[in-house]
Design a protein around this motif. Structure first.
Motif, mmCIF file in Angstrom:
data_model
loop_
_atom_site.group_PDB
_atom_site.id
_atom_site.type_symbol
_atom_site.label_atom_id
_atom_site.label_comp_id
_atom_site.label_asym_id
_atom_site.label_seq_id
_atom_site.Cartn_x
_atom_site.Cartn_y
_atom_site.Cartn_z
ATOM 1 N N MET A 81 0.840 -1.173 0.000
ATOM 2 C CA MET A 81 0.000 0.000 0.000
ATOM 3 C C MET A 81 0.887 1.239 0.000
ATOM 4 S SD MET A 81 -3.044 1.148 2.534
ATOM 5 C CE MET A 81 -2.185 1.975 3.833
ATOM 6 N N PHE A 82 0.516 2.190 -0.830
ATOM 7 C CA PHE A 82 1.271 3.431 -0.926
ATOM 8 C C PHE A 82 0.602 4.502 -0.077
ATOM 9 C CE2 PHE A 82 1.944 1.264 -5.011
ATOM 10 C CZ PHE A 82 3.315 1.154 -4.985
ATOM 11 N N LYS A 135 10.926 4.679 -0.801
ATOM 12 C CA LYS A 135 9.841 3.880 -0.204
ATOM 13 C C LYS A 135 8.857 3.420 -1.268
ATOM 14 C CE LYS A 135 10.066 5.361 4.461
ATOM 15 N NZ LYS A 135 9.565 4.839 5.679
ATOM 16 N N PHE A 136 8.621 4.243 -2.267
ATOM 17 C CA PHE A 136 7.747 3.851 -3.365
ATOM 18 C C PHE A 136 8.431 2.821 -4.267
ATOM 19 C CE2 PHE A 136 5.154 8.084 -3.479
ATOM 20 C CZ PHE A 136 4.480 7.704 -2.338
ATOM 21 N N ARG A 137 9.723 3.019 -4.537
ATOM 22 C CA ARG A 137 10.453 2.097 -5.412
ATOM 23 C C ARG A 137 10.497 0.692 -4.830
ATOM 24 N NH1 ARG A 137 14.383 6.116 -5.612
ATOM 25 N NH2 ARG A 137 15.887 4.711 -4.656
ATOM 26 N N GLU A 138 10.575 0.598 -3.507
ATOM 27 C CA GLU A 138 10.614 -0.717 -2.864
ATOM 28 C C GLU A 138 9.395 -1.542 -3.254
ATOM 29 O OE1 GLU A 138 10.995 -0.116 1.357
ATOM 30 O OE2 GLU A 138 12.906 0.934 1.134
ATOM 31 N N LYS A 147 19.704 3.677 -11.944
ATOM 32 C CA LYS A 147 20.408 3.393 -10.686
ATOM 33 C C LYS A 147 20.225 4.492 -9.639
ATOM 34 C CE LYS A 147 23.687 0.314 -12.775
ATOM 35 N NZ LYS A 147 25.024 -0.065 -13.088
ATOM 36 N N GLN A 148 19.880 5.707 -10.084
ATOM 37 C CA GLN A 148 19.624 6.807 -9.144
ATOM 38 C C GLN A 148 18.151 6.876 -8.740
ATOM 39 O OE1 GLN A 148 21.512 7.549 -12.129
ATOM 40 N NE2 GLN A 148 23.314 7.069 -10.894
ATOM 41 N N GLY A 149 17.347 5.947 -9.231
ATOM 42 C CA GLY A 149 15.928 5.923 -8.889
ATOM 43 C C GLY A 149 15.086 6.877 -9.719
ATOM 44 N N ARG A 150 15.614 7.305 -10.870
ATOM 45 C CA ARG A 150 14.895 8.239 -11.737
ATOM 46 C C ARG A 150 14.176 7.486 -12.842
ATOM 47 N NH1 ARG A 150 19.993 11.721 -13.506
ATOM 48 N NH2 ARG A 150 20.461 9.591 -14.123
ATOM 49 N N ILE A 151 13.038 8.033 -13.242
ATOM 50 C CA ILE A 151 12.343 7.538 -14.428
ATOM 51 C C ILE A 151 12.260 8.678 -15.426
ATOM 52 C CG2 ILE A 151 10.988 5.801 -13.209
ATOM 53 C CD1 ILE A 151 8.570 7.808 -13.455
#
Length: 143
Positions: A1-2, A21-24, A83-87
């Motif tokens: 759950m987000f 936390k969202f990427r996890e 790798k930096q968590g960017r989209i």
């Protein structure tokens, strides 16, 4: 759950950092689509697949069902975090949601919403939660 709210910026190349936390919960690949109210929806692949099945099960003879399915399916993109968590948000989605620089990512249960900061502040500025709570009670939700 987000859940929770995060303020971020989109860089000049159209990249956005997704909070860790969202990427996890999302994994490295997930779906971003047009959303309701002028924001973008972000779904984990599993949740998107379930939603997509519901959309494709709608009756083809119903004009509103076709429009609804087109809105989400044509307005969706598979994205991958670097790798930096960017989209990289596609230009068409940035344009749809009016995303220029400052954005707010909001966890709302099974999905994340991406808002321009200005729109987010506007929709939250004069919200009367008492009226909304009364309407939710009519839908069977009580606090």
């Amino acid at each position: 759950m987000f859940m929770s709210e995060y303020n971020h910026t989109i860089d000049p190349k159209g990249r956005l950092i997704i909070p860790s936390k969202f990427r996890e919960a999302l994994g490295d690949e997930f779906v971003v689509s047009k959303g309701m109210d002028g924001c973008l929806f972000v779904y984990a692949n599993e949740d998107w697949n379930a939603f997509e099945q519901k959309l494709t099960a709608l009756p083809l003879i119903n004009k509103e069902a076709r429009k609804f399915a087109r809105f989400f399916l044509a307005g969706a993109a598979q994205v991958e975090a670097d790798k930096q968590g960017r989209i990289l948000l596609p230009a068409s989605l940035r344009e749809f949601a009016g995303l220029d620089k400052d954005v707010v990512l909001v966890g709302v249960g099974s999905r994340i919403e991406i808002w321009s900061r200005e729109k987010w502040e506007d929709i939250n500025s004069d919200t009367d939660m008492d009226d909304i709570a009364a309407a939710m009670e009519g839908l069977g939700l009580t606090i």
